[in-house]
Write a protein that holds these residues in place. Structure first.
Motif, short mmCIF file in Angstrom:
data_model
loop_
_atom_site.label_atom_id
_atom_site.label_comp_id
_atom_site.label_asym_id
_atom_site.label_seq_id
_atom_site.Cartn_x
_atom_site.Cartn_y
_atom_site.Cartn_z
N ASP A 137 -2.00 -1.26 2.96
CA ASP A 137 -3.00 -0.33 2.44
C ASP A 137 -4.30 -1.10 2.34
N GLU A 190 -6.11 -1.63 -1.46
CA GLU A 190 -5.60 -2.51 -2.51
C GLU A 190 -4.16 -2.81 -2.11
N ARG A 191 -3.62 -3.93 -2.58
CA ARG A 191 -2.23 -4.17 -2.21
C ARG A 191 -1.30 -3.21 -2.92
N VAL A 192 -0.53 -2.47 -2.11
CA VAL A 192 0.45 -1.52 -2.63
C VAL A 192 1.72 -1.68 -1.81
N LEU A 193 2.82 -1.86 -2.48
CA LEU A 193 4.12 -1.84 -1.80
C LEU A 193 4.57 -0.40 -1.70
N TYR A 241 1.33 -2.80 -7.50
CA TYR A 241 1.41 -1.35 -7.38
C TYR A 241 2.57 -1.02 -6.44
N VAL A 242 3.32 -0.02 -6.80
CA VAL A 242 4.45 0.40 -5.96
C VAL A 242 4.35 1.91 -5.74
#
Lengths: 225, 225
Positions: free
Chosen positions: B87, B90-93, B12-13
């Motif tokens: 975050d 959830e992993r989010v860039l 996710y970005v």
DNA sequence: TCAAAAGTGTTAAGTTTACACCCATGA
DNA sequence: TCATGGGTGTAAACTTAACACTTTTGA
């Protein structure tokens, strides 16, 4: 995963490394002549995909390590490149990092495996994708940052002569500097320390070797070259 | 998709916007008091997820547009933030961008819908995730860039007094400037043009209004304030 | 002995800083 | 008439830029 994120798109994310070295009076980049797809046979930066269990910074360090065998290399972010078609194969975002390394430290065996070569930045071949943009932006950042922070030393051996240091800054800025003015400024920075060792490789007479003292720098962090 | 990319992880970005405005002699940020998860009730930057059919720059513009109703706002990259747990959901860039807008242009109706508020940067509330880091980095970039490129004008109306311009730069740098020295430097830059209009809102006497002429600047792009 | 790089100070030009008073106006 | 912000110049301190010759050594 909470439901919140479910509908969002996900993306491939790569890191690309602009690896600077200083060699024969010039800045060089460590580039790959690609032996793999996509763009096999063309020149590119060293890159790799971001993996689940690593931060972006860690990914950059890993990719650099894969190519050079080095960790503890100075790296900093250049930016994120996210045009839709920047990679013609599939949409991939790329976080670009530049690295500053002492060219003596590099492992030529590993480089051979990756078909990596040091190339003068004045003689760069065409690079794939948006890699030329990444290089330009990295160079711009390096030029600005090298002027006011003592990062240039990362490109030199621990011991260096003032002639080498000046040649380095001339290479970074792309202009010649006045020797006496340059040395005057160096003399004002106490953290650039003269050792009693002499390098005879560059001249018959020999030149004193200097070293950068990071601890002393941090006590009085005023740098300008 | 070619088989080459198949095994790679996808992420996710997001984009997050550090939106600067200049108001009452201070830099302000347009922040959200979140009415939605995650971190409902806390303060954050305006953000949004990158979508398939847009570049990262476009995503930043879109997110800014959603909040302000404005396009053609000056935006530039701050960096990519990619720690694994930045975050907690959830992993989010996140690609951070800063924006410079004239606070008069903002649409208070849209802001209300998003529960957005201008907050002085000297009085920022705690922000979620790594948003404080993003703000710090954006401020640092703004301070450096505003000194040598004429981007400060983006924070002012088209017509401004020299007193306003000086107050703006004092806010950016966080220090007071000498009025006569400041005006001397302005006078040397021909692209900062005096108009014959007078603003009476700031004083009884009234002050001449000036404007920035971008075309003239590009002819002789030397800026220093 | 000579070629090649190392090392060394001074002066002029330019830039930056510090500083204080008068002006115009509306209330 | 007075309080408020608008507008103006000069001199000292500091920084930057320009510039050329002597030293040391190995081949």
């Amino acid at each position: 995963m909470t439901s919140f994120y479910k509908k969002k798109d996900r993306f491939y994310v790569a890191v690309d490394c602009i690896i600077f070295g200083f060699y024969q009076g010039e800045l060089n980049l460590l580039l790959l002549k690609r032996t793999f797809e996509p763009a096999k046979g063309e020149w590119s930066l060293m890159g790799g995909f971001l993996e689940k269990e690593e931060s972006i910074d860690q990914a950059a360090k890993r990719v650099l390590y894969e190519l050079t065998g080095l960790d503890n290399v100075y790296m900093d972010q250049v930016g994120i490149f996210g045009e839709i078609n920047r990679d013609p194969g599939e949409r991939v975002l790329s976080a670009a990092f530049y690295a500053l390394m002492n060219i003596d430290d590099y492992d030529s065996e590993l480089a051979k495996i990756h078909n990596a070569h040091w190339v003068k930045i004045t003689e760069l071949p065409p690079l794939i994708f948006d890699h030329p943009e990444m290089v330009n932006k990295a160079l711009d950042i390096l030029q600005r940052k090298a002027a006011t922070e003592p990062i240039g030393f990362k490109l030199l051996p621990n011991l260096f002569t003032l002639t080498q240091l000046q040649a380095l800054y001339e290479a970074i800025y792309g202009e010649t500097l006045d020797k006496r003015n340059f040395r005057k400024r160096v003399a004002e920075m106490d953290f650039i320390e003269k050792t009693d060792e002499i390098d005879k490789s560059g001249s018959r007479r020999g030149a004193f070797l200097y070293k950068f003292n990071g601890k002393a720098y941090r006590k009085d962090p005023k740098f300008k070259l």
